[in-house]
Design a protein around this motif. Structure first.
Motif, PDB file in Angstrom:
ATOM      1  N   SER A   1      30.206  33.427  13.339  1.00  0.00           N
ATOM      2  CA  SER A   1      29.081  33.382  12.409  1.00  0.00           C
ATOM      3  C   SER A   1      27.925  34.237  12.925  1.00  0.00           C
ATOM      4  O   SER A   1      27.632  34.248  14.129  1.00  0.00           O
ATOM      5  N   PRO A   2      27.251  34.996  12.048  1.00  0.00           N
ATOM      6  CA  PRO A   2      26.061  35.755  12.486  1.00  0.00           C
ATOM      7  C   PRO A   2      25.018  34.846  13.126  1.00  0.00           C
ATOM      8  O   PRO A   2      24.241  35.292  13.985  1.00  0.00           O
ATOM      9  N   TRP A  37      25.394  34.837  16.872  1.00  0.00           N
ATOM     10  CA  TRP A  37      24.851  36.032  17.525  1.00  0.00           C
ATOM     11  C   TRP A  37      23.331  35.962  17.611  1.00  0.00           C
ATOM     12  O   TRP A  37      22.736  36.375  18.612  1.00  0.00           O
TER      13      TRP A  37
END
Length: 317
Positions: free
Chosen positions: A284-285, A288
């Motif tokens: 999932s972004p 990050w």
């Protein structure tokens, strides 16, 4: 360096010397220490490798005992928990094996990072080297152990590759039409994102080792507290248990209320950015972003500690 200035008094009086201003507590000195430490790669590289060789000095197969022990643990727990959770072994064993490998690196940097300066007391007092050399020595040693453990990952992936090279789910193995849980994309070129994920992980290991090392050198009770917390975090982080089972379609979907606590656990995101690509899962972004934010904040705190207490570590050890 010290700046010394002279003030001339009025009416021809004798000049007065202003006390020198110390620049030991500056960010420039902290950055210089880290820069010099990276430049001394032959030193910390050799020390880290000698640590591994010394640990298995009289062993026949040497550091490969790290690989064997990791493989036995992953195989035993993978077979056991796959039955307890009712999940296919072909998809769950790679999941738990990779999780153990990444967790081993994280927990090693935490536990040994606290002892970084304490265990290097003799060198710190005798060798005029930057403090960052001992931090890099610890992170490099843990990286070497991770590389040995990756042999287990290669073997497991080679055995179960056909179960992971297409869309799959941890809950049932295949992404059926009526499946309402997580459908993972499978191993592909996307899996190479595990490489920058590990570099981010190692970058964070640097500031954690530096910060905890300074704090633990001053307060010797801190390692005992942190070691207890590490044990707790192991069970709270999805390593031996899959988050997929908390989703719709999982055996424990009724406990989905726990998902916010899982996503609020920073260690989950650190493990996820490396483990997920390695076994063909999407990252999932959000993970990050969390890791990037912690990296910036963590290094900021470490640099402040380095600026204020770098010169005191040699007196605390």
């Amino acid at each position: 360096m010290h700046a010394t200035s002279t003030v001339h008094a009025a009416d021809g009086a004798a000049p007065t010397s202003v006390p020198p201003i110390s620049d030991s507590k500056t960010f420039s000195r902290a950055f210089a220490d880290i820069k010099t430490g990276f430049a001394a790669k032959e030193l910390w590289g050799h020390l880290g490798w000698q640590d591994i060789k010394q640990r298995y000095r009289r062993s026949v197969i040497g550091p490969f005992w790290i690989t064997i022990s990791q493989g036995v643990i992953a195989l035993g727990l993978g077979l056991l928990y796959s039955q307890l959770f009712g999940m296919p072994t072909a998809t769950f064993l790679p999941y738990i094996s990779t999780g153990f490998i990444i967790w081993g690196f994280i927990s090693g940097c935490l536990s040994e990072g606290m002892e970084t300066f304490i265990s290097n007391e003799g060198l710190i007092k005798q060798l005029p080297a930057p403090l960052s050399v001992y931090v890099l020595r610890t992170v490099w040693r843990q990286t070497l152990m991770l590389v040995h453990n990756l042999i287990v990952y290669v073997i497991v992936i080679a055995i179960f590759f056909t179960a992971l090279n297409h869309q799959y789910s941890l809950n049932t193995g295949n992404c059926d039409t009526g499946f309402s849980g997580i459908c993972h994309p499978g191993i592909g070129w996307y899996s190479l994102t595990a490489i920058p994920g590990f570099f981010l992980l190692a970058l964070n290991a640097g500031w954690v080792t530096l910060l905890l090392g300074i704090i633990s050198t001053r307060y010797r009770d801190i390692p005992q507290v942190i070691n207890s917390i590490i044990q707790l975090l192991f069970y709270m982080t999805p390593i031996v248990w899959p988050i997929d089972q908390l989703m719709a379609g999982g055996m424990r979907a009724a406990t989905s209320w726990a998902l916010p606590f899982v996503y609020g656990n920073p260690l989950f995101h650190f493990i996820q950015i490396v483990r997920a690509p390695m076994i063909g899962q999407a990252v999932s972004p959000y993970s990050w972003v969390i890791v990037g934010g912690i990296t910036v904040i963590g290094w900021g705190l470490a640099l402040v500690a380095m600026r204020n207490y770098r010169s005191r570590v040699s007196y605390w050890v």
